[in-house]
Motif scaffolding. Structure first.
Motif: not given
Length: 230
Positions: A81-90
């Motif tokens: 998902a797009p969010s995992m490219t930026v916020f995977s640590d969250i």
């Protein structure tokens, strides 16, 4: 609710409709100054469009494409998902605990219609709400611009999960917001009755056809039938 009579949803995995979706994305994002560079073919597409957990939808009014959205059903087994490219640590620790999310992205409204049909963002985001119910996810994750944070907080009871971060190729920091299913599902239905859907509509939008069955060409919103039954 009345405008739903003119709306059709189409899930697209290929063909002319999908090409039209890619071009509408580009037109909308360029018109709003959100892309850093031009594209010679005037299409906006990336590798996540081909992910196995990706659902690409066109919203048609009177057989004319008016908006589009892309949804990823994000799970531990399919963390694409797009969010995992930026916020995977969250997000990754929550996926590891068994949570799941709908991640809507590439929301694009025909810029020539935004002033005439201000309801189109809601009609389009209705698909994300339906996905949350169909897949019984923990919530809906949204990566949004700062000027949209108030809209998501007021309309969907969304909360910020961390500080904004850069997300190329976009030209501004992106915020990560979440609408929790357990806190906000019923509230959203009460606020937006046209978000309601039947089990049949949800299956047609998201389930793969059984062997020998053809995928539906168009899916009609069913909220009005539930309202009539009530």
């Amino acid at each position: 609710m009345a405008i739903l009579d003119e709306i059709e949803y189409r899930r697209n995995d290929g063909g002319e409709d999908l090409e039209a979706i890619y071009r509408l994305r580009y037109k909308s994002f360029r018109r709003h100054g959100l892309l850093l560079s031009e594209s010679a073919d005037e299409r906006m597409v990336d590798e996540l469009d081909e992910a196995p957990n990706c659902y690409k939808f066109g919203v048609f009014m009177n057989n004319h494409l008016v908006s589009t959205i892309r949804l990823h059903h994000l799970t531990k087994e399919m963390p694409y998902a797009p969010s995992m490219t930026v916020f995977s640590d969250i997000l990754q620790p929550r996926l590891d605990r068994g949570e799941s999310f709908i991640d809507p992205s590439r929301l694009s409204i025909d810029p020539d219609l935004t002033t005439s049909f201000r309801v189109l963002p809601y009609i389009t985001l209705r698909l994300a709400f339906i996905g949350v119910i169909h897949f019984n996810t923990s919530g809906c994750i949204s990566m949004i611009r700062e000027e949209h944070t108030g809209f998501y907080a007021r309309s969907f009871d969304s909360i910020s999960l961390c500080e904004p971060r850069l997300y190329p190729p976009f030209t501004m920091p992106i915020f990560l917001y979440e609408t929790r299913t357990d806190h906000s599902l019923q509230l959203s239905l009460e606020r937006f009755p046209f978000f309601a859907s039947t089990a049949s509509e949800r299956r047609m939008l998201f389930d793969q056809p059984k062997r020998g069955e053809l995928a539906p060409l168009t899916i009609l919103p069913t909220a009005k039938y539930l309202k009539a039954a009530a």
